[in-house]
Design a protein around this motif. Structure first.
Motif, PDB file in Angstrom:
ATOM      1  N   ARG A  75      -5.926 -19.319 -14.984  1.00  0.00           N
ATOM      2  CA  ARG A  75      -5.074 -20.259 -14.257  1.00  0.00           C
ATOM      3  C   ARG A  75      -5.605 -21.672 -14.451  1.00  0.00           C
ATOM      4  O   ARG A  75      -6.799 -21.929 -14.226  1.00  0.00           O
ATOM      5  N   ILE A  76      -4.724 -22.584 -14.871  1.00  0.00           N
ATOM      6  CA  ILE A  76      -5.099 -23.977 -15.111  1.00  0.00           C
ATOM      7  C   ILE A  76      -4.035 -24.865 -14.478  1.00  0.00           C
ATOM      8  O   ILE A  76      -2.850 -24.716 -14.786  1.00  0.00           O
ATOM      9  N   THR A  77      -4.440 -25.783 -13.610  1.00  0.00           N
ATOM     10  CA  THR A  77      -3.471 -26.732 -13.071  1.00  0.00           C
ATOM     11  C   THR A  77      -3.409 -27.938 -13.997  1.00  0.00           C
ATOM     12  O   THR A  77      -4.433 -28.414 -14.506  1.00  0.00           O
ATOM     13  N   CYS A  78      -2.175 -28.413 -14.220  1.00  0.00           N
ATOM     14  CA  CYS A  78      -1.932 -29.512 -15.155  1.00  0.00           C
ATOM     15  C   CYS A  78      -1.096 -30.595 -14.474  1.00  0.00           C
ATOM     16  O   CYS A  78      -0.254 -30.284 -13.633  1.00  0.00           O
ATOM     17  N   PRO A  79      -1.279 -31.858 -14.870  1.00  0.00           N
ATOM     18  CA  PRO A  79      -0.565 -32.950 -14.219  1.00  0.00           C
ATOM     19  C   PRO A  79       0.917 -33.018 -14.578  1.00  0.00           C
ATOM     20  O   PRO A  79       1.684 -33.700 -13.896  1.00  0.00           O
ATOM     21  N   SER A  80       1.320 -32.320 -15.648  1.00  0.00           N
ATOM     22  CA  SER A  80       2.722 -32.371 -16.063  1.00  0.00           C
ATOM     23  C   SER A  80       3.091 -31.106 -16.833  1.00  0.00           C
ATOM     24  O   SER A  80       2.218 -30.382 -17.335  1.00  0.00           O
ATOM     25  N   ASN A  81       4.390 -30.883 -16.930  1.00  0.00           N
ATOM     26  CA  ASN A  81       4.912 -29.778 -17.721  1.00  0.00           C
ATOM     27  C   ASN A  81       4.513 -29.965 -19.187  1.00  0.00           C
ATOM     28  O   ASN A  81       4.174 -29.005 -19.877  1.00  0.00           O
ATOM     29  N   GLN A  82       4.527 -31.199 -19.657  1.00  0.00           N
ATOM     30  CA  GLN A  82       4.191 -31.496 -21.049  1.00  0.00           C
ATOM     31  C   GLN A  82       2.756 -31.093 -21.369  1.00  0.00           C
ATOM     32  O   GLN A  82       2.491 -30.475 -22.406  1.00  0.00           O
ATOM     33  N   VAL A  83       1.817 -31.430 -20.494  1.00  0.00           N
ATOM     34  CA  VAL A  83       0.410 -31.069 -20.723  1.00  0.00           C
ATOM     35  C   VAL A  83       0.257 -29.547 -20.703  1.00  0.00           C
ATOM     36  O   VAL A  83      -0.420 -28.964 -21.550  1.00  0.00           O
ATOM     37  N   ALA A  84       0.908 -28.892 -19.742  1.00  0.00           N
ATOM     38  CA  ALA A  84       0.831 -27.430 -19.661  1.00  0.00           C
ATOM     39  C   ALA A  84       1.371 -26.795 -20.940  1.00  0.00           C
ATOM     40  O   ALA A  84       0.762 -25.858 -21.478  1.00  0.00           O
ATOM     41  N   HIS A  85       2.498 -27.293 -21.442  1.00  0.00           N
ATOM     42  CA  HIS A  85       3.064 -26.747 -22.687  1.00  0.00           C
ATOM     43  C   HIS A  85       2.150 -27.010 -23.876  1.00  0.00           C
ATOM     44  O   HIS A  85       1.976 -26.131 -24.732  1.00  0.00           O
ATOM     45  N   GLN A  86       1.572 -28.199 -23.947  1.00  0.00           N
ATOM     46  CA  GLN A  86       0.690 -28.510 -25.081  1.00  0.00           C
ATOM     47  C   GLN A  86      -0.502 -27.554 -25.115  1.00  0.00           C
ATOM     48  O   GLN A  86      -0.837 -27.001 -26.171  1.00  0.00           O
ATOM     49  N   ILE A  87      -1.135 -27.337 -23.975  1.00  0.00           N
ATOM     50  CA  ILE A  87      -2.287 -26.435 -23.925  1.00  0.00           C
ATOM     51  C   ILE A  87      -1.848 -24.997 -24.179  1.00  0.00           C
ATOM     52  O   ILE A  87      -2.458 -24.281 -24.976  1.00  0.00           O
ATOM     53  N   GLY A  88      -0.779 -24.564 -23.519  1.00  0.00           N
ATOM     54  CA  GLY A  88      -0.286 -23.194 -23.687  1.00  0.00           C
ATOM     55  C   GLY A  88       0.142 -22.907 -25.112  1.00  0.00           C
ATOM     56  O   GLY A  88      -0.234 -21.876 -25.687  1.00  0.00           O
ATOM     57  N   ASP A  89       0.933 -23.804 -25.694  1.00  0.00           N
ATOM     58  CA  ASP A  89       1.399 -23.601 -27.074  1.00  0.00           C
ATOM     59  C   ASP A  89       0.233 -23.541 -28.050  1.00  0.00           C
ATOM     60  O   ASP A  89       0.195 -22.688 -28.942  1.00  0.00           O
ATOM     61  N   THR A  90      -0.732 -24.446 -27.889  1.00  0.00           N
ATOM     62  CA  THR A  90      -1.891 -24.473 -28.790  1.00  0.00           C
ATOM     63  C   THR A  90      -2.723 -23.204 -28.651  1.00  0.00           C
ATOM     64  O   THR A  90      -3.157 -22.626 -29.650  1.00  0.00           O
ATOM     65  N   ALA A  91      -2.924 -22.758 -27.414  1.00  0.00           N
ATOM     66  CA  ALA A  91      -3.708 -21.534 -27.192  1.00  0.00           C
ATOM     67  C   ALA A  91      -3.049 -20.329 -27.839  1.00  0.00           C
ATOM     68  O   ALA A  91      -3.714 -19.493 -28.463  1.00  0.00           O
ATOM     69  N   VAL A  92      -1.722 -20.227 -27.735  1.00  0.00           N
ATOM     70  CA  VAL A  92      -1.009 -19.099 -28.343  1.00  0.00           C
ATOM     71  C   VAL A  92      -1.015 -19.224 -29.866  1.00  0.00           C
ATOM     72  O   VAL A  92      -1.249 -18.237 -30.579  1.00  0.00           O
ATOM     73  N   GLU A  93      -0.762 -20.433 -30.388  1.00  0.00           N
ATOM     74  CA  GLU A  93      -0.762 -20.636 -31.841  1.00  0.00           C
ATOM     75  C   GLU A  93      -2.109 -20.281 -32.461  1.00  0.00           C
ATOM     76  O   GLU A  93      -2.175 -19.725 -33.554  1.00  0.00           O
TER      77      GLU A  93
END
Length: 109
Positions: free
Chosen positions: A8-26
């Motif tokens: 679980r990671i809290t992020c300041p924006s949807n964009q930051v959450a997507h960037q981290i999530g997408d990179t982790a999956v890629e």
């Protein structure tokens, strides 16, 4: 106990959450990323009670990927101290565990 982690990671924006999530999956450090929010957060920072709206990023991964995920979050997350915690999964549905291992990889040493 399994080696599966729910991170679980809290992020300041949807964009930051997507960037981290997408990179982790890629990079196959996580098999899946889910984003919830915004959620209302109240926290103490440098002696002051702060309030903000954040997005919660959930990563489904395995223990062997933790160190590289931690480095990725430190690199991409704008907070000085990202709230990143791993919850060990004591039980996991067999087919899900298989999928999790097929879609993550331990970092090369």
């Amino acid at each position: 106990m399994t080696d599966a982690l729910l991170i679980r990671i809290t992020c300041p924006s949807n964009q930051v959450a997507h960037q981290i999530g997408d990179t982790a999956v890629e990079k196959r450090l996580a098999a899946c990323a889910n984003i919830e929010g915004p959620v209302s957060s109240t926290y103490l920072w440098k002696g002051v009670v702060e309030q903000a709206f954040e997005h919660v990023l959930w990563l489904k991964s395995v223990t062997a990927c933790w160190a590289e995920l931690e480095a990725l979050v430190i690199e991409l997350h704008p907070y000085d101290v990202p709230a990143m915690v791993a919850l060990p999964c004591t039980e996991v549905l067999g087919p899900f565990a298989d999928w999790l291992h097929e879609n993550t990889k331990a970092p090369a040493n």
